[in-house]
Design an enzyme around this catalytic site. Structure first.
Site, PDB file in Angstrom:
ATOM      1  N   ASP A 134       0.718  -1.163  -0.146  1.00 11.33           N
ATOM      2  CA  ASP A 134      -0.008   0.086  -0.130  1.00 11.33           C
ATOM      3  C   ASP A 134       0.937   1.334   0.093  1.00 11.33           C
ATOM      4  O   ASP A 134       1.786   1.359   0.624  1.00 11.33           O
ATOM      5  CB  ASP A 134      -0.938   0.098   1.379  1.00 11.33           C
ATOM      6  CG  ASP A 134      -1.878   1.042   1.241  1.00 11.33           C
ATOM      7  OD1 ASP A 134      -2.953   1.024   0.682  1.00 11.33           O
ATOM      8  OD2 ASP A 134      -1.855   1.823   1.886  1.00 11.33           O
ATOM      9  N   GLU A 194       1.923  -0.215  -4.712  1.00  7.75           N
ATOM     10  CA  GLU A 194       0.993   0.988  -5.212  1.00  7.75           C
ATOM     11  C   GLU A 194       1.668   2.048  -5.197  1.00  7.75           C
ATOM     12  O   GLU A 194       2.256   2.675  -4.216  1.00  7.75           O
ATOM     13  CB  GLU A 194      -0.270   0.896  -4.166  1.00  7.75           C
ATOM     14  CG  GLU A 194      -1.231   1.982  -4.671  1.00  7.75           C
ATOM     15  CD  GLU A 194      -2.086   2.351  -3.689  1.00  7.75           C
ATOM     16  OE1 GLU A 194      -3.184   3.110  -3.967  1.00  7.75           O
ATOM     17  OE2 GLU A 194      -1.856   2.374  -2.446  1.00  7.75           O
TER      18      GLU A 194
HETATM   19  C1  GLC Z   1      -4.202   2.876  -0.471  1.00 15.57           C
HETATM   20  C2  GLC Z   1      -5.481   2.184  -0.501  1.00 15.57           C
HETATM   21  C3  GLC Z   1      -6.579   2.903  -0.109  1.00 15.57           C
HETATM   22  C4  GLC Z   1      -6.521   3.747   1.412  1.00 15.57           C
HETATM   23  C5  GLC Z   1      -5.194   4.216   1.441  1.00 15.57           C
HETATM   24  C6  GLC Z   1      -4.538   4.429   2.824  1.00 15.57           C
HETATM   25  O1  GLC Z   1      -4.493   3.996  -1.516  1.00 15.57           O
HETATM   26  O2  GLC Z   1      -5.886   1.613  -1.677  1.00 15.57           O
HETATM   27  O3  GLC Z   1      -7.743   2.142  -0.177  1.00 15.57           O
HETATM   28  O4  GLC Z   1      -7.555   4.422   1.729  1.00 15.57           O
HETATM   29  O5  GLC Z   1      -4.095   3.622   0.850  1.00 15.57           O
HETATM   30  O6  GLC Z   1      -4.414   3.314   3.270  1.00 15.57           O
END
Ligand code: GLC
Length: 544
Positions: free
Chosen positions: A206, A269
């Site tokens: 994440d 991500e």
């Molecule tokens: C990422 C996740 C999202 C979340 C954020 C904070 O972007 O995909 O859903 O709110 O991180 O953890």
């Protein structure tokens, strides 16, 4: 273009990843929220769909302020989802079907209910104080710098009892971890080992580009292009709060650990432009994540010329050893069918599953769940609630899976935590399963095609010239040459074949996906046209 050696291709290069949002996949205990037993009961569906790996959004103990992305224990399972024994059963059942399981690793922040943070905020002298980012107020008593949370408002929260602010890139209840503290790094590596030892096949990491901040926490520069229709976060350029050079060493350490376990995969991500995204692959000698997520198809307008350019730019930006990947939906983004409509959702399916690189398919996109209206009293997403009026609410893509036409669509015996898609009585898995020309059937046939043609799974890609509104590319491997032509518009367009080739066979069509209906048009000649919204996978032959 680098040629891929077929024999050495790891599973995640050939495979297709399917993202499950556990709250909304399948409820088994009648509380209106999905769970692990529910997911296990649907594994045959996933196996029959033809995907290779499942990524689960967070399932750990959590107060659910950000629906699991606020973790209170990295090494447990939230009782709402099950327990560790149930997790082990799920993992075995996944593996028994020849599938892989990826977990979501959230290293940037915890919940404020995590014991680490509870200790950290208990006093300035607590040994875990430095596990989070605490600072004195600015001289005027305000926050230490101008940073803005991704969910709106200052990134700093005042803690009256210890007289300091703590940093949070997201909700106030999601304090950011201090990755400059060696003990935190050790604790996080232990978390990864905990799950790798249990047998998970990798992680989606994440907000990896947020993980470490500039040491002196300087103000972020003002974004001169900001307009009030954009998020508060975009008022600033996140120069010092994200994508810091030191983050790459952390990413490389994650990779070294994953590699020590064999064929595990790490997907980061990371929302950055191509040149900065590519750095997250690391180098051949010190690799980082296997795949930094590529969100271009989510962010791009649905236009053949624009997408063609972004494919070209992305491919050109990859390091020689870097493997591409593509995403068209997620629990954060608007549904692809809501963005492009039903007819183009079929074209999008063909695009996702025929590009070079690992595709990630988001649950429900295979049946084309589109725009869902969430009544104001049922809005749950904190991002939408904190910045109303900007269309940021993410509930729209988190509605429960409609499995069949029974009460609550077979998702639960209770009213689900979010409403179903309004058209669930007809748009559900069972209905589309019975229909050979449904989007689900198209996904199935495209997934099977990808599996049976290495040209699609690992072949090289060459963009080819095409008519207006048409995106076309060739995929080649070991003597096989496929042409993909996608009409991204609603007008009939010429099908321009590359010179020196002729079509041998239509392998798939977005308009007539079933084998029976396809056979009568199995051969096409050069003067053929593409119908509106038509996408084709063609096998080419060289002319002699
Ligand atoms: C990422 C996740 C999202 C979340 C954020 C904070 O972007 O995909 O859903 O709110 O991180 O953890």
């Amino acid at each position: 273009m680098v040629r891929v050696d077929h024999r050495q291709v790891p599973w995640w290069k050939k495979g297709v990843i399917y993202q499950i949002y556990p709250r909304s996949f399948q409820d088994s205990d009648a509380d209106g929220v999905g769970d692990l037993v529910g997911i296990k009961s649907r594994l045959d569906y996933l196996a029959s769909l033809g995907i290779d790996a499942v990524w689960l959004s967070p399932i750990y103990p959590s107060p659910m302020a950000d629906f699991g992305y606020d973790i209170a224990d990295y090494c447990g399972i939230d009782p709402m989802f099950g327990d560790l024994t149930g997790f082990d059963r799920l993992l075995s059942a996944v593996h028994a079907r020849g599938l892989r399981l990826l977990l979501d690793f959230v290293p940037n922040h915890t919940s404020d209910q995590h014991p680490w943070f509870i200790q950290s905020r208990s006093s300035r002298e607590n040994p875990k104080r430095d596990w989070y980012i605490w600072r004195d107020p600015a001289p005027d008593g305000g926050p230490p710098n101008n940073w803005i949370s991704d969910f709106g408002g200052s990134s700093w929260e005042w803690d009256a009892s210890t007289g300091q602010y703590y940093l949070h890139a997201f909700l106030t209840s999601q304090p950011d971890i201090n990755w400059r503290e060696p003990q935190v790094r050790e604790a996080m590596m232990a978390v990864l080992r905990f799950w790798l030892d249990r047998g998970v096949d990798g992680f989606r990491i994440d907000v990896l580009w947020h993980i470490i901040k500039a040491a002196t926490l300087p103000d972020n520069p003002i974004n001169a292009d900001w307009t009030p229709d954009r998020t508060q976060r975009d008022r600033l350029i996140q120069l010092h709060s994200t994508d810091q050079p030191e983050a790459h060493a952390i990413s490389a350490d994650f990779r070294a650990l994953a590699d020590s376990y064999g064929d595990r995969v790490l997907i980061g991500e990371i929302c950055l432009p191509n040149d900065r995204l590519a750095r997250w692959y690391g180098t051949a000698n010190r690799p980082q994540v296997h795949m930094p997520f590529n969100f271009q198809l989510i962010e791009s307008v649905w236009d053949a010329a624009v997408i063609r350019q972004s494919i070209a730019d992305y491919e050109a930006s990859l390091p020689e050893f870097g493997w591409p990947n593509w995403v068209i939906g997620s629990h954060d983004a608007a549904r692809i069918a809501a963005r492009v409509g039903d007819a183009q959702a079929r074209v999008a399916a063909m695009l996702l599953l025929t590009l070079r690189g690992t595709p990630t398919l988001y649950q429900g996109d295979e049946i084309g769940i589109g725009k869902v209206t969430i009544p104001p009293d049922r809005v749950r997403d904190p991002q939408g609630l904190r910045q109303p009026g900007l269309g940021l609410g993410r509930d729209r893509s988190r509605t429960p899976m409609p499995w069949d036409g029974s009460t609550h669509a077979g998702f639960s015996t209770l009213d689900p935590w979010l409403p179903l898609n309004e058209d669930w009585p007809t748009r559900n898995v069972a209905a589309q399963d019975r229909d050979a020309d449904s989007l689900l059937s198209l996904y199935r046939s495209l997934l099977a095609l990808r599996r049976s043609h290495d040209a699609l799974a690992i072949g090289e890609i060459t963009l080819v010239d095409a008519a207006e509104d048409v995106l076309a590319y060739q995929r080649r491997h070991a003597g096989e040459s496929l042409l993909i032509v996608l009409n991204l518009g609603g007008k009939t367009r010429p099908l321009m074949l590359p010179t020196k080739t002729c079509v041998a066979e239509v392998l798939a069509s977005t308009l007539l996906p079933s084998t029976a209906s396809r056979s009568h048009r199995a051969f096409r000649s050069v003067d053929n046209v593409l119908a509106p919204d038509e996408g084709l996978v063609l096998r080419l032959k060289e002319k002699h």
